[in-house]
Design an enzyme around this catalytic site. Structure first.
Site, PDB file in Angstrom:
ATOM      1  N   LYS A   1      15.768 -15.666  -3.619  1.00  0.00           N
ATOM      2  CA  LYS A   1      15.744 -14.741  -4.762  1.00  0.00           C
ATOM      3  C   LYS A   1      15.185 -15.431  -5.994  1.00  0.00           C
ATOM      4  CE  LYS A   1      16.337 -11.778  -3.093  1.00  0.00           C
ATOM      5  NZ  LYS A   1      16.775 -10.875  -2.030  1.00  0.00           N
TER       6      LYS A   1
ATOM      7  N   TRP B   1      -2.482  -3.062  -1.797  1.00  0.00           N
ATOM      8  CA  TRP B   1      -1.993  -4.443  -1.793  1.00  0.00           C
ATOM      9  C   TRP B   1      -3.021  -5.198  -0.956  1.00  0.00           C
ATOM     10  CZ3 TRP B   1      -0.293  -8.253   1.602  1.00  0.00           C
ATOM     11  CH2 TRP B   1       0.513  -9.258   1.047  1.00  0.00           C
TER      12      TRP B   1
ATOM     13  N   HIS C   1      19.935 -35.735   5.431  1.00  0.00           N
ATOM     14  CA  HIS C   1      18.823 -35.973   6.357  1.00  0.00           C
ATOM     15  C   HIS C   1      17.466 -35.731   5.712  1.00  0.00           C
ATOM     16  CE1 HIS C   1      21.714 -36.440   9.569  1.00  0.00           C
ATOM     17  NE2 HIS C   1      22.322 -35.376   9.087  1.00  0.00           N
TER      18      HIS C   1
ATOM     19  N   CYS D   1       0.836  -1.201   0.000  1.00  0.00           N
ATOM     20  CA  CYS D   1       0.000   0.000   0.000  1.00  0.00           C
ATOM     21  C   CYS D   1       0.874   1.256   0.000  1.00  0.00           C
ATOM     22  CB  CYS D   1      -0.958   0.071   1.169  1.00  0.00           C
ATOM     23  SG  CYS D   1      -2.210  -1.190   1.162  1.00  0.00           S
TER      24      CYS D   1
ATOM     25  N   GLU E   1      19.466 -17.479   0.690  1.00  0.00           N
ATOM     26  CA  GLU E   1      19.216 -16.219  -0.036  1.00  0.00           C
ATOM     27  C   GLU E   1      19.150 -16.473  -1.549  1.00  0.00           C
ATOM     28  OE1 GLU E   1      18.338 -13.223   0.230  1.00  0.00           O
ATOM     29  OE2 GLU E   1      19.299 -12.068  -1.355  1.00  0.00           O
TER      30      GLU E   1
ATOM     31  N   ASN F   1      -3.410   2.775   4.678  1.00  0.00           N
ATOM     32  CA  ASN F   1      -2.446   1.667   4.693  1.00  0.00           C
ATOM     33  C   ASN F   1      -2.424   1.149   6.132  1.00  0.00           C
ATOM     34  OD1 ASN F   1      -0.247  -0.042   4.649  1.00  0.00           O
ATOM     35  ND2 ASN F   1       1.275   1.588   4.444  1.00  0.00           N
ATOM     36  N   GLY F   2      -2.605  -0.163   6.292  1.00  0.00           N
ATOM     37  CA  GLY F   2      -2.618  -0.743   7.635  1.00  0.00           C
ATOM     38  C   GLY F   2      -3.786  -1.698   7.768  1.00  0.00           C
TER      39      GLY F   2
ATOM     40  N   GLU G   1      11.360 -15.852  -5.628  1.00  0.00           N
ATOM     41  CA  GLU G   1      10.621 -14.579  -5.685  1.00  0.00           C
ATOM     42  C   GLU G   1      10.483 -14.048  -7.103  1.00  0.00           C
ATOM     43  OE1 GLU G   1      11.543 -11.317  -2.720  1.00  0.00           O
ATOM     44  OE2 GLU G   1      13.481 -12.282  -2.933  1.00  0.00           O
TER      45      GLU G   1
ATOM     46  N   LYS H   1       7.302  -4.337  -1.282  1.00  0.00           N
ATOM     47  CA  LYS H   1       8.646  -3.936  -0.861  1.00  0.00           C
ATOM     48  C   LYS H   1       8.698  -3.670   0.640  1.00  0.00           C
ATOM     49  CE  LYS H   1      12.877  -2.653  -1.534  1.00  0.00           C
ATOM     50  NZ  LYS H   1      13.811  -3.799  -1.653  1.00  0.00           N
TER      51      LYS H   1
ATOM     52  N   ARG I   1       6.494  -0.452  -4.067  1.00  0.00           N
ATOM     53  CA  ARG I   1       6.113  -1.010  -2.765  1.00  0.00           C
ATOM     54  C   ARG I   1       5.252  -2.259  -2.920  1.00  0.00           C
ATOM     55  NH1 ARG I   1       6.587   2.757   1.457  1.00  0.00           N
ATOM     56  NH2 ARG I   1       4.890   1.792   2.605  1.00  0.00           N
TER      57      ARG I   1
HETATM   58  C1  F6R Z   1      13.404 -10.477  -0.274  1.00  0.00           C
HETATM   59  C2  F6R Z   1      13.050  -9.287   0.458  1.00  0.00           C
HETATM   60  C3  F6R Z   1      12.284  -9.454   1.721  1.00  0.00           C
HETATM   61  C4  F6R Z   1      12.718  -8.414   2.762  1.00  0.00           C
HETATM   62  C5  F6R Z   1      11.834  -8.526   4.015  1.00  0.00           C
HETATM   63  C6  F6R Z   1      12.272  -7.575   5.109  1.00  0.00           C
HETATM   64  O1  F6R Z   1      14.132 -10.187  -1.417  1.00  0.00           O
HETATM   65  O2  F6R Z   1      13.342  -8.200   0.046  1.00  0.00           O
HETATM   66  O3  F6R Z   1      12.394 -10.742   2.206  1.00  0.00           O
HETATM   67  O4  F6R Z   1      14.052  -8.631   3.083  1.00  0.00           O
HETATM   68  O5  F6R Z   1      10.509  -8.251   3.669  1.00  0.00           O
HETATM   69  O6  F6R Z   1      12.208  -6.249   4.689  1.00  0.00           O
HETATM   70  P1  F6R Z   1      12.967  -5.103   5.439  1.00  0.00           P
HETATM   71  O7  F6R Z   1      14.425  -5.320   5.239  1.00  0.00           O
HETATM   72  O8  F6R Z   1      12.481  -3.848   4.780  1.00  0.00           O
HETATM   73  O9  F6R Z   1      12.602  -5.185   6.891  1.00  0.00           O
END
Ligand code: F6R
Length: 612
Positions: A489, A75, A508, A2, A485, A101-102, A492, A607, A27
């Site tokens: 990535k 969102w 395991h 949002c 990670e 937003n919330g 995602e 984001k 976002r």
């Molecule tokens: C993955 C990604 C998310 C953020 C997570 C925490 O690529 O970007 O997993 O790392 O949502 O976000 P922040 O760092 O803003 O607290």
């Protein structure tokens, strides 16, 4: 998650709101809408999908000479992404429009009470109760501001709100509680409200950060800030330093690629001015005031979500190895709800790019409630987490627009190294060791640029492997979180199944999955656990699995084991993740692009995860 933009002034609000919404796209959202009020007339438009759909429905040529307006990217949480659920939402008499937003936790009760009073609801959202509640107070004779205040005292939950009302058509009211909201001001009568500063960079750099339970009343001639209970407050005006280019693609096809190529610079920005070579330590201005307390801590809990959590996992190893302080990383979403034991002389460190992640913020509240010293590693200056902690270190990585975190991840790792070094030098880490780390850390950006030169090779690899739909990522010790990670990535950005695993755990369970159609990405750099990784690769090969290895330059032997190899330069083992993650970020990026996805805005993701 949002995005909110609001405007009060004498210019046409339409292009300002649309421009702001475009800036907030990163976002994450699935519908959008605007409501503008000029001379008691409303212009409202909403659409499902991208902002372009909204733009198609409105005409910029509509000559609106000033007024107030609110815009929103939604969102979906309560109710599907439909036109009816898109914001702004309005009251029965159409006089009050709200963007939110919330999450309003008690919306069902409020809705039932309002329905009993005759209010009609159109959407499935929690937000819609707000304009109706304000309307209810207006009907009792309260003015706009007082009605908003009274409505806020009825609702429970998190909110950043922008509200307009045709009974007082020159006003825009913005209210904050736990969701991000800031105010932008200019010297020529333009006032803005926005979820984050990137939406305002073309209009102003003068920002006022609202705290929780504060509201701003904006109109074309000025602004007032008060608490929700009505106490007027004088707030500091902060001046943003961000460059306009930092929110442009600058010739790159995607923000994600631009930001991966900015990873060396992100490390430089994190360490510049913070290394004291002759003392073998780090100078961290943000924690200077609490350095005595830090010299006494015997436990550090690191808390975060997603990619930031994975940085925290590496942080845990770094802190223990360099300083001997016991450390544990915890998902913020777990920490906030369990009953964490907080011992004397311990501290909690929240790691967050946005500084607005709801769970991370809530974990900090919980720690603070238990009288724990709170620290932060945060990228967004002035964000809620930055303001909530007792002390902290900024990343200085600049805005990260791609939804998937890349450059800030390596920046977080760099700052964690600095913190571990600082804690280490307060304790038993030798000067020689400290100097060695500083020397090596300073050489990383150059080594990272060497890896980036291999982008064409990594693209070729991504093409070669792009036909597979399942991946196992393996690593050990410092590279175990990098395996997580790399897998995170890939899933995602490309929507393929990828699992990260500690290679020692392979036998395991996950080994059962291995066959010729289930490739593995193995981080097998020349370090203290290399032989173990080599054995894992042998075991995969013995089961006809394919292996793409990340190895240290000079290791020729691995070409006989793995199907494909991407080499990285040699560095100290604790610093390796900053190098090993780079090819994995590029691999995920090219893979996603080859599959034809919008890698900057992956589906369903936001984001800034401002709701839990
Ligand atoms: C993955 C990604 C998310 C953020 C997570 C925490 O690529 O970007 O997993 O790392 O949502 O976000 P922040 O760092 O803003 O607290």
């Amino acid at each position: 998650m949002c995005g909110i933009i609001g405007y009060a002034g004498n210019k046409n609000p339409m292009p300002i709101l649309i421009g702001g919404l475009k800036r907030l796209e990163y976002r994450g959202y699935d519908s959008a809408g605007i409501a503008i009020l000029n001379a008691k007339k409303f212009y409202v438009q909403k659409s499902v999908g991208k902002i372009e759909q909204l733009v198609k429905k409105i005409s910029y040529r509509q000559n609106i000479e000033g007024g107030v307006g609110i815009g929103h990217t939604r969102w979906a949480t309560h109710g599907k992404p439909t036109l009816t659920n898109a914001h702004p939402h309005n009251s029965c008499d159409n006089k009050i429009w709200v963007a939110h937003n919330g999450i309003i936790e008690n919306y069902k009760d409020i809705k039932n009470q309002l329905i009993a009073k005759g209010h009609k609801f159109k959407s499935e959202t929690d937000t819609e109760v707000i304009p109706h509640l304000i309307e209810e107070y207006s009907k009792k004779g309260f003015d706009f501001k007082k009605s908003v205040r009274l409505a806020m005292s009825d609702i429970k939950g998190t909110y950043a709100l922008t509200i307009i009302n045709s009974d007082e058509p020159d006003k825009l009211i913005a209210v904050k509680n736990s969701s991000p909201l800031l105010i932008g001001i200019t010297k020529n009568g333009q006032y803005f409200a926005a979820s984050d500063a990137t939406a305002l960079l073309t209009h102003t750099r003068e920002i006022i950060y609202l705290n929780d339970k504060e509201m701003a009343v904006l109109n074309g001639t000025g602004y007032q800030i008060e608490t929700i209970s009505g106490q007027s407050i004088n707030k500091k005006i902060e001046v943003l330093k961000e460059k306009e280019e930092s929110i442009q693609k600058s010739g790159f096809p995607h923000f994600m690629l631009k930001e991966i190529f900015e990873e060396p610079e992100a490390v430089e920005n994190a360490i510049n001015g913070r290394l004291i070579y002759k003392e073998g330590t780090a100078k961290l201005g943000g924690i200077e005031t609490i350095k005595n307390e830090l010299s006494k801590i015997n436990h550090l809990t690191i808390t975060a979500c997603g990619t930031a959590y994975l940085a925290g996992q590496i942080g845990e190893y770094l802190v223990e190895e360099l300083s001997g302080v016991s450390s544990k990383v915890e998902y913020a979403s777990e920490f906030r709800y369990k009953n964490p034991v907080i011992k004397n002389n311990s501290a909690i460190l929240a790691v967050s790019q946005s500084g607005e992640t709801a769970d991370t913020l809530a974990a900090l509240y919980e720690a603070e409630r238990k009288n724990c010293l709170t620290l932060g590693i945060v990228n967004v200056v002035g964000s809620s987490i930055a303001r909530q902690t007792h002390a902290g270190i900024y990343n200085h990585a600049g805005p990260e627009i791609g939804v998937a975190s890349t450059k800030v991840f390596v920046s977080q790792l760099s700052v964690l190294i600095l913190l571990a070094l600082f804690l280490g030098r307060q304790r038993n880490l030798s000067l020689t060791e400290g100097k060695k780390i500083i020397m090596e850390l300073s050489s990383l950006p150059k080594k990272m640029r060497q890896i980036l030169k291999q982008a064409p090779l990594i693209k070729k690899m991504a093409r070669k492997y792009s036909k597979f739909d399942n991946f196992l990522y393996l690593g050990r010790k410092y590279n175990m979180p990098i395996a997580y990670e790399g897998a995170l990535k890939l899933k995602e950005i490309s929507y393929v199944h990828a699992e990260g695993y500690g290679a020692g755990e392979m036998k395991h369970g996950p080994i059962a999955m291995i066959n010729k159609n289930f490739p593995s990405v193995a981080i097998a750099t020349t370090n203290s656990v290399y032989e173990k990784m080599e054995s894992n690769i042998e075991e995969i090969k013995a089961r006809n699995g394919r292996v793409l290895a990340i190895a240290t330059k000079g290791n020729k032997k691995i070409t006989k084991l793995a199907d494909d190899v991407i080499y990285i330069p040699k560095t100290l083992e604790p610093l390796e993740p900053i190098l090993t993650v780079l090819p994995l970020h590029l691999f995920a990026y090219y893979f996603g692009v080859l599959r034809g996805f919008d890698v900057d805005k992956p589906r369903n993701l936001a984001k800034s995860v401002t709701v839990e």
